[in-house]
Design a protein around this motif. Structure first.
Motif, PDB file in Angstrom:
ATOM      1  N   ALA A   1       0.842  -1.201   0.000  1.00 33.33           N
ATOM      2  CA  ALA A   1       0.000   0.000   0.000  1.00 33.33           C
ATOM      3  C   ALA A   1       0.875   1.247   0.000  1.00 33.33           C
ATOM      4  CB  ALA A   1      -0.930  -0.012   1.214  1.00 33.33           C
ATOM      5  N   GLU A   2       1.936   1.240   0.800  1.00 29.27           N
ATOM      6  CA  GLU A   2       2.849   2.380   0.849  1.00 29.27           C
ATOM      7  C   GLU A   2       3.581   2.533  -0.478  1.00 29.27           C
ATOM      8  OE1 GLU A   2       6.436   4.661   1.192  1.00 29.27           O
ATOM      9  OE2 GLU A   2       6.395   2.509   0.796  1.00 29.27           O
ATOM     10  N   ALA A   3       4.025   1.424  -1.088  1.00 26.73           N
ATOM     11  CA  ALA A   3       4.748   1.481  -2.359  1.00 26.73           C
ATOM     12  C   ALA A   3       3.868   2.036  -3.478  1.00 26.73           C
ATOM     13  CB  ALA A   3       5.261   0.091  -2.736  1.00 26.73           C
ATOM     14  N   LYS A   4       2.609   1.652  -3.494  1.00 24.80           N
ATOM     15  CA  LYS A   4       1.671   2.178  -4.501  1.00 24.80           C
ATOM     16  C   LYS A   4       1.475   3.679  -4.308  1.00 24.80           C
ATOM     17  CE  LYS A   4      -0.761  -2.192  -5.008  1.00 24.80           C
ATOM     18  NZ  LYS A   4      -1.947  -2.961  -4.631  1.00 24.80           N
ATOM     19  N   ALA A   5       1.310   4.117  -3.064  1.00 31.18           N
ATOM     20  CA  ALA A   5       1.132   5.544  -2.784  1.00 31.18           C
ATOM     21  C   ALA A   5       2.400   6.319  -3.137  1.00 31.18           C
ATOM     22  CB  ALA A   5       0.758   5.754  -1.321  1.00 31.18           C
ATOM     23  N   TYR A   6       3.554   5.790  -2.773  1.00 31.24           N
ATOM     24  CA  TYR A   6       4.830   6.430  -3.086  1.00 31.24           C
ATOM     25  C   TYR A   6       4.993   6.575  -4.598  1.00 31.24           C
ATOM     26  CZ  TYR A   6       9.851   6.836  -3.894  1.00 31.24           C
ATOM     27  OH  TYR A   6      11.087   7.238  -4.347  1.00 31.24           O
ATOM     28  N   ALA A   7       4.754   5.500  -5.338  1.00 31.49           N
ATOM     29  CA  ALA A   7       4.909   5.535  -6.793  1.00 31.49           C
ATOM     30  C   ALA A   7       3.958   6.558  -7.413  1.00 31.49           C
ATOM     31  CB  ALA A   7       4.676   4.153  -7.384  1.00 31.49           C
ATOM     32  N   ALA A   8       2.727   6.604  -6.936  1.00 29.42           N
ATOM     33  CA  ALA A   8       1.756   7.565  -7.458  1.00 29.42           C
ATOM     34  C   ALA A   8       2.203   9.000  -7.180  1.00 29.42           C
ATOM     35  CB  ALA A   8       0.378   7.311  -6.858  1.00 29.42           C
ATOM     36  N   ASP A   9       2.798   9.246  -6.009  1.00 31.90           N
ATOM     37  CA  ASP A   9       3.258  10.592  -5.640  1.00 31.90           C
ATOM     38  C   ASP A   9       4.396  11.084  -6.521  1.00 31.90           C
ATOM     39  OD1 ASP A   9       1.405  10.815  -3.612  1.00 31.90           O
ATOM     40  OD2 ASP A   9       2.830  10.363  -1.996  1.00 31.90           O
ATOM     41  N   VAL A  10       5.189  10.170  -7.060  1.00 28.71           N
ATOM     42  CA  VAL A  10       6.353  10.568  -7.854  1.00 28.71           C
ATOM     43  C   VAL A  10       6.224  10.138  -9.316  1.00 28.71           C
ATOM     44  CG1 VAL A  10       7.933  10.709  -5.892  1.00 28.71           C
ATOM     45  CG2 VAL A  10       7.635   8.534  -7.068  1.00 28.71           C
ATOM     46  N   ALA A  11       4.991   9.967  -9.778  1.00 25.42           N
ATOM     47  CA  ALA A  11       4.697   9.618 -11.177  1.00 25.42           C
ATOM     48  C   ALA A  11       5.405   8.330 -11.596  1.00 25.42           C
ATOM     49  CB  ALA A  11       5.047  10.771 -12.113  1.00 25.42           C
ATOM     50  N   GLY A  12       5.352   7.345 -10.727  1.00 27.48           N
ATOM     51  CA  GLY A  12       5.962   6.060 -11.017  1.00 27.48           C
ATOM     52  C   GLY A  12       4.939   4.946 -11.001  1.00 27.48           C
ATOM     53  N   GLU A  13       5.443   3.737 -10.983  1.00 30.98           N
ATOM     54  CA  GLU A  13       4.584   2.549 -11.013  1.00 30.98           C
ATOM     55  C   GLU A  13       5.183   1.500 -10.089  1.00 30.98           C
ATOM     56  OE1 GLU A  13       3.486  -0.883 -14.343  1.00 30.98           O
ATOM     57  OE2 GLU A  13       5.005   0.620 -14.797  1.00 30.98           O
ATOM     58  N   TYR A  14       4.379   0.983  -9.167  1.00 34.65           N
ATOM     59  CA  TYR A  14       4.806  -0.138  -8.330  1.00 34.65           C
ATOM     60  C   TYR A  14       4.680  -1.396  -9.171  1.00 34.65           C
ATOM     61  CZ  TYR A  14       4.544  -3.880  -4.902  1.00 34.65           C
ATOM     62  OH  TYR A  14       4.749  -5.057  -4.221  1.00 34.65           O
ATOM     63  N   LEU A  15       5.728  -2.211  -9.228  1.00 39.24           N
ATOM     64  CA  LEU A  15       5.761  -3.357 -10.132  1.00 39.24           C
ATOM     65  C   LEU A  15       5.181  -4.641  -9.560  1.00 39.24           C
ATOM     66  CD1 LEU A  15       9.214  -2.836 -11.864  1.00 39.24           C
ATOM     67  CD2 LEU A  15       6.940  -2.058 -12.556  1.00 39.24           C
ATOM     68  N   GLY A  16       4.711  -4.618  -8.329  1.00 38.98           N
ATOM     69  CA  GLY A  16       4.048  -5.791  -7.780  1.00 38.98           C
ATOM     70  C   GLY A  16       4.988  -6.848  -7.217  1.00 38.98           C
ATOM     71  N   LEU A  17       6.267  -6.493  -7.002  1.00 40.72           N
ATOM     72  CA  LEU A  17       7.206  -7.428  -6.394  1.00 40.72           C
ATOM     73  C   LEU A  17       7.513  -6.968  -4.982  1.00 40.72           C
ATOM     74  CD1 LEU A  17       9.224  -9.848  -6.572  1.00 40.72           C
ATOM     75  CD2 LEU A  17      10.952  -8.136  -7.131  1.00 40.72           C
ATOM     76  N   ALA A  18       7.198  -7.802  -4.003  1.00 37.64           N
ATOM     77  CA  ALA A  18       7.513  -7.511  -2.606  1.00 37.64           C
ATOM     78  C   ALA A  18       8.229  -8.723  -2.032  1.00 37.64           C
ATOM     79  CB  ALA A  18       6.246  -7.214  -1.813  1.00 37.64           C
ATOM     80  N   GLN A  19       9.375  -8.486  -1.405  1.00 36.97           N
ATOM     81  CA  GLN A  19      10.128  -9.547  -0.735  1.00 36.97           C
ATOM     82  C   GLN A  19      10.230  -9.152   0.730  1.00 36.97           C
ATOM     83  OE1 GLN A  19      13.571  -9.175  -3.323  1.00 36.97           O
ATOM     84  NE2 GLN A  19      13.113 -11.169  -4.196  1.00 36.97           N
ATOM     85  N   VAL A  20       9.837 -10.074   1.597  1.00 44.97           N
ATOM     86  CA  VAL A  20       9.741  -9.756   3.023  1.00 44.97           C
ATOM     87  C   VAL A  20      10.770 -10.565   3.817  1.00 44.97           C
ATOM     88  CG1 VAL A  20       7.924 -11.467   3.464  1.00 44.97           C
ATOM     89  CG2 VAL A  20       8.134  -9.481   4.962  1.00 44.97           C
ATOM     90  N   TYR A  21      11.238  -9.961   4.903  1.00 39.80           N
ATOM     91  CA  TYR A  21      12.226 -10.576   5.773  1.00 39.80           C
ATOM     92  C   TYR A  21      11.851 -10.265   7.219  1.00 39.80           C
ATOM     93  CZ  TYR A  21      16.811 -11.336   7.975  1.00 39.80           C
ATOM     94  OH  TYR A  21      17.839 -11.765   8.776  1.00 39.80           O
ATOM     95  N   ALA A  22      11.749 -11.288   8.046  1.00 41.36           N
ATOM     96  CA  ALA A  22      11.485 -11.089   9.473  1.00 41.36           C
ATOM     97  C   ALA A  22      12.811 -10.797  10.169  1.00 41.36           C
ATOM     98  CB  ALA A  22      10.841 -12.331  10.077  1.00 41.36           C
ATOM     99  N   LEU A  23      12.909  -9.645  10.799  1.00 39.79           N
ATOM    100  CA  LEU A  23      14.153  -9.264  11.462  1.00 39.79           C
ATOM    101  C   LEU A  23      14.393 -10.143  12.682  1.00 39.79           C
ATOM    102  CD1 LEU A  23      13.424  -6.706   9.746  1.00 39.79           C
ATOM    103  CD2 LEU A  23      14.614  -5.410  11.499  1.00 39.79           C
ATOM    104  N   SER A  24      15.609 -10.618  12.797  1.00 41.30           N
ATOM    105  CA  SER A  24      15.951 -11.413  13.972  1.00 41.30           C
ATOM    106  C   SER A  24      16.430 -10.520  15.103  1.00 41.30           C
ATOM    107  CB  SER A  24      17.025 -12.444  13.627  1.00 41.30           C
ATOM    108  OG  SER A  24      18.176 -11.807  13.108  1.00 41.30           O
ATOM    109  N   ASP A  25      16.760  -9.275  14.760  1.00 35.84           N
ATOM    110  CA  ASP A  25      17.212  -8.290  15.741  1.00 35.84           C
ATOM    111  C   ASP A  25      16.192  -7.167  15.835  1.00 35.84           C
ATOM    112  OD1 ASP A  25      19.791  -9.541  16.003  1.00 35.84           O
ATOM    113  OD2 ASP A  25      20.410  -8.542  14.157  1.00 35.84           O
ATOM    114  N   GLU A  26      16.175  -6.499  16.967  1.00 38.95           N
ATOM    115  CA  GLU A  26      15.389  -5.274  17.113  1.00 38.95           C
ATOM    116  C   GLU A  26      16.092  -4.212  16.262  1.00 38.95           C
ATOM    117  OE1 GLU A  26      12.059  -3.443  18.758  1.00 38.95           O
ATOM    118  OE2 GLU A  26      12.623  -5.542  18.879  1.00 38.95           O
TER     119      GLU A  26
END
Length: 105
Positions: free
Chosen positions: A41-66
């Motif tokens: 949701a943030e990436a889509k809003a960011y891309a729209a704000d700067v005349a870009g396009e979110y490409l639909g690729l998200a890679q997630v990582y659970a942090l093991s550290d704080e």
């Protein structure tokens, strides 16, 4: 609630070459899916704000550290038969990056 980092890819411009941006953002969430939903949701809003396009690729990582000084915020493992210099050239140093250099003291 855990901390997750999510890498999303955006594209700017329709010309050749286009500019692609990899962004890694931090999210506090209960699950991987919740973190990705927030990041997309943030990436889509960011891309729209700067005349870009979110490409639909998200890679997630659970942090093991704080999150804090020196905390690992993202990790992606990739198998390759390339030698180290060829690997870096193929994926990270193609010559088309918009980046600066830090001078050695």
């Amino acid at each position: 609630m855990e901390w997750f980092s999510v890498r999303c890819i955006c594209r700017f411009g329709n010309g050749t070459p286009a500019t692609y941006e990899e962004r890694i953002t931090l999210w506090r969430a209960s699950t991987y899916a919740e973190a990705v939903t927030s990041a997309e949701a943030e990436a889509k809003a960011y891309a729209a704000d700067v005349a870009g396009e979110y490409l639909g690729l998200a890679q997630v990582y659970a942090l093991s550290d704080e999150p804090g000084h020196g905390a690992e915020i993202f990790s992606l493992l990739r198998g390759s038969t390339l030698e180290p210099d060829a690997y870096l050239d193929a994926f990270f140093d193609t010559g088309d990056e918009r980046q600066g250099a830090i001078e050695s003291p």
